[in-house]
Scaffold this motif. Structure first.
Motif, PDB file in Angstrom:
ATOM      1  N   GLY A 446       0.811  -1.214   0.000  1.00 56.76           N
ATOM      2  CA  GLY A 446       0.000   0.000   0.000  1.00 56.76           C
ATOM      3  C   GLY A 446       0.841   1.260   0.000  1.00 56.76           C
ATOM      4  O   GLY A 446       0.532   2.228  -0.716  1.00 56.76           O
ATOM      5  N   ASP A 447       1.926   1.270   0.787  1.00 59.09           N
ATOM      6  CA  ASP A 447       2.829   2.426   0.807  1.00 59.09           C
ATOM      7  C   ASP A 447       3.499   2.615  -0.555  1.00 59.09           C
ATOM      8  O   ASP A 447       3.599   3.736  -1.055  1.00 59.09           O
ATOM      9  N   LEU A 448       3.961   1.517  -1.135  1.00 55.35           N
ATOM     10  CA  LEU A 448       4.629   1.608  -2.435  1.00 55.35           C
ATOM     11  C   LEU A 448       3.664   2.133  -3.492  1.00 55.35           C
ATOM     12  O   LEU A 448       4.043   2.973  -4.323  1.00 55.35           O
ATOM     13  N   HIS A 449       2.427   1.665  -3.457  1.00 53.56           N
ATOM     14  CA  HIS A 449       1.444   2.094  -4.452  1.00 53.56           C
ATOM     15  C   HIS A 449       1.114   3.575  -4.290  1.00 53.56           C
ATOM     16  O   HIS A 449       0.978   4.310  -5.288  1.00 53.56           O
ATOM     17  N   TYR A 450       1.016   4.054  -3.043  1.00 56.69           N
ATOM     18  CA  TYR A 450       0.667   5.448  -2.788  1.00 56.69           C
ATOM     19  C   TYR A 450       1.702   6.392  -3.405  1.00 56.69           C
ATOM     20  O   TYR A 450       1.343   7.398  -4.030  1.00 56.69           O
ATOM     21  N   PHE A 451       2.981   6.080  -3.240  1.00 58.99           N
ATOM     22  CA  PHE A 451       4.016   6.971  -3.746  1.00 58.99           C
ATOM     23  C   PHE A 451       4.301   6.746  -5.235  1.00 58.99           C
ATOM     24  O   PHE A 451       4.726   7.663  -5.932  1.00 58.99           O
ATOM     25  N   TYR A 452       4.055   5.521  -5.704  1.00 61.94           N
ATOM     26  CA  TYR A 452       4.350   5.264  -7.119  1.00 61.94           C
ATOM     27  C   TYR A 452       3.301   5.895  -8.036  1.00 61.94           C
ATOM     28  O   TYR A 452       3.574   6.162  -9.203  1.00 61.94           O
ATOM     29  N   LYS A 453       2.102   6.175  -7.523  1.00 65.55           N
ATOM     30  CA  LYS A 453       1.064   6.768  -8.368  1.00 65.55           C
ATOM     31  C   LYS A 453       1.532   8.077  -8.992  1.00 65.55           C
ATOM     32  O   LYS A 453       1.328   8.312 -10.194  1.00 65.55           O
ATOM     33  N   ASP A 454       2.164   8.929  -8.185  1.00 70.50           N
ATOM     34  CA  ASP A 454       2.645  10.208  -8.715  1.00 70.50           C
ATOM     35  C   ASP A 454       3.781  10.012  -9.707  1.00 70.50           C
ATOM     36  O   ASP A 454       3.869  10.706 -10.724  1.00 70.50           O
ATOM     37  N   VAL A 455       4.671   9.063  -9.409  1.00 67.19           N
ATOM     38  CA  VAL A 455       5.778   8.785 -10.324  1.00 67.19           C
ATOM     39  C   VAL A 455       5.226   8.296 -11.663  1.00 67.19           C
ATOM     40  O   VAL A 455       5.687   8.722 -12.736  1.00 67.19           O
ATOM     41  N   TYR A 456       4.229   7.438 -11.613  1.00 67.38           N
ATOM     42  CA  TYR A 456       3.651   6.887 -12.848  1.00 67.38           C
ATOM     43  C   TYR A 456       2.975   7.979 -13.675  1.00 67.38           C
ATOM     44  O   TYR A 456       3.079   7.998 -14.905  1.00 67.38           O
ATOM     45  N   LYS A 457       2.266   8.899 -13.011  1.00 68.42           N
ATOM     46  CA  LYS A 457       1.601   9.981 -13.739  1.00 68.42           C
ATOM     47  C   LYS A 457       2.613  10.833 -14.505  1.00 68.42           C
ATOM     48  O   LYS A 457       2.375  11.226 -15.643  1.00 68.42           O
TER      49      LYS A 457
END
Length: 525
Positions: A446-457
């Motif tokens: 969950g932590d990884l997904h939260y921060f990776y969302k912005d990187v992916y955008k």
């Protein structure tokens, strides 16, 4: 003429070309030039004195050496040690020829035998005050009895010279000298004088009782591991001399810290550490030209490095023993030399580099950084670009102490230290606390997904084939190999040796982009 910290114009061009700033400009409806920090020349005089502006204007990058067809291999740790000992040999020779023994101690901490007294306390605290003074005096008397005078140290070196270069028994003298000369010609033996164990035991009988106590047989054999004479099993006498000098220096340094350990508990608070560094400043040759307006910022930057690395539990104080056993004290005392590495954090160049960038980010010139100003951070000591995500900035400003939602210079220094040392255990702990948004003590999917969302955008705007989260998650867990397959701790990141890479993939879009295109970076063709 370029500088390590980009100028306002350079930052403006970088922002116009970077996909991160384009994304933010589209989102916020602002032009790129509106977000660029103001030019240094336009800063108000209430913020900087003219002398400080002049220092900024002369800040330059170290000269870049031209690449040759056969590049010189980097110096190994052994090369550094040999160079250090040979410099000490030269210093010894010059000191003895000139008769000025003080030159030998020019890089050592000089201790004033007069204890600094605290301000007179109130009547209720007078007993505790008297007890602290008595304790300090007792510690001082006990430790100062181990100090050696300059004459005693030079007498010790004379004894080593007297017994050095004796022919090891039962070798023939002529044959021994012939072999030794050949080894010196081939660069195998690099020091001036050597001593074997038999001669050492005889020389030890003539030494000062305190030195005899320090130079045990065990210590002689442990120093032999650094010797370059593997044939005759001899030890360079400069190694013995350096060991004794280091013992004396440690005693002097510990005595110096007594003045700042006000409660006699063996700890220094950040305030006391700044007081210690402040009194060191007049002795540091490399800081002679520092503008007085920079002194508070220098003290903050210098003391924060000690506490960032030596106060992992964040209790607000550091053990004096930890300070003395770390390399940080040697690094700051290196500023007494005429030549200092540009990478030395305590040097004036490093301070100007960090502080100049802080000022360029502070567009409203209020001395603090808002989250919007902080997001323009695009600075690295290695020269690589950095593009932080808004999710990370939100978490950072929520986790770390801020004032009315803005970051001060002290918190900024901690962040820069963490960014420049991402592979160190303290920096990894720093980032894990920020990324652990629920305070669990570990990172999960969950932590990884939260921060990776912005990187992916960010990546998807310029690359429709940006990696999906499941792929990145699997790759991170494969790299880290945590003890618990569903949880990544700071210890797991440090142990795997790739903690800096994992952190970069979660907070820095440029870092992940470089990692995904590493094959093209290594081989552009």
């Amino acid at each position: 003429m370029s500088s390590t910290t980009p100028t306002a114009a350079a930052m403006k061009e970088d922002e116009q070309e970077s996909f991160v700033v384009v994304r933010r400009n589209k989102k916020k409806g602002k032009a790129a030039d509106e977000q660029a920090p103001p030019r240094l020349a336009g800063l108000p005089f209430s913020t900087f004195s003219q002398a400080l502006r002049d220092q900024f204007s002369t800040l330059q990058e170290p000269p870049v050496r031209a690449k040759s067809s056969s590049p010189t291999p980097p110096a190994t740790q052994t090369d550094v040690i040999v160079e250090r000992y040979k410099n000490l040999e030269k210093l010894l020779r010059e000191a003895r020829e000139s008769g000025d023994l003080s030159r030998l101690f020019r890089n050592k901490l000089v201790v004033d035998p007069t204890l600094h007294k605290e301000s007179e306390p109130s009547d209720g605290d007078r007993v505790a005050y008297s007890l602290r003074l008595a304790t300090k005096q007792q510690i001082w008397d006990r430790m100062s009895s181990d100090l050696l005078t300059q004459e005693e140290i030079m007498e010790f070196y004379g004894i080593l010279e007297k017994w050095a270069d004796k022919t090891p028994k039962p070798l023939n003298t002529k044959w021994f000298r012939w072999v030794e000369r050949g080894l010196r010609d081939r660069g195998v033996l690099v020091y001036e004088k050597y001593i074997d164990y038999v001669s050492f035991t005889k020389a030890k009988e003539e030494m000062h009782p305190k030195i005899r106590e320090w130079l045990t047989t065990t210590k002689f054999m442990s120093l032999m591991s650094e010797s370059d004479d593997k044939i005759f099993r001899r030890l360079p006498i400069i190694h013995l001399f350096n060991y004794v000098m280091k013992r004396v220096w440690l005693i002097q340094t510990r005595l110096g810290f007594i003045n700042y350990d006000l409660d006699c508990q063996g700890y220094l608070t950040e305030e006391w550490m700044e007081s210690y560094i402040r009194e060191l400043l007049p002795t540091l040759q490399q800081l002679e030209g520092m503008e007085s307006a920079l002194e508070p910022f220098y003290l903050c930057a210098a003391s924060r490095k000690f506490f960032f690395f030596l106060d992992p539990r964040h209790i607000g104080k550091v053990q004096i023993v930890a300070i003395m056993s770390s390399m940080l004290l040697d690094e700051i005392l290196e500023l007494r030399d005429s030549v200092v590495r540009d990478t030395n954090w305590f040097g004036l160049y490093s301070l100007l580099r960090v502080y100049k960038h802080y000022v360029l980010l502070d567009t409203d010139a209020n001395g603090m950084l808002s989250q919007e100003e902080f997001l323009k951070f695009n600075y690295s000591s290695c020269g690589a670009s950095i593009y932080l995500t808004e999710a990370f900035a939100d978490a950072l400003f929520s986790e770390k102490m801020t004032y009315h939602g803005e970051m001060d210079f002290r918190a900024y220094i901690d962040f820069v230290l963490a960014m420049e040392n991402k592979s160190e255990e303290q920096a990894i702990s720093y980032f894990v606390k920020v990324l652990d948004i629920h305070g669990k003590g570990y990172l999960n999917s969950g932590d990884l997904h939260y921060f990776y969302k912005d990187v992916y955008k960010i990546l998807s705007e310029s690359n429709p084939e940006a990696p999906k989260f499941d792929d990145i998650k699997d790759e991170i867990f494969d790299m880290v190999k945590p003890v618990n397959p569903f949880r990544i701790t700071a210890a797991d990141l440090f142990k795997c040796g790739k903690g800096d890479l994992v952190i970069g993939m979660l907070i820095d879009a440029k870092s992940l982009d470089d990692y995904e295109n590493r094959e093209f970076v290594v081989n552009p063709q």
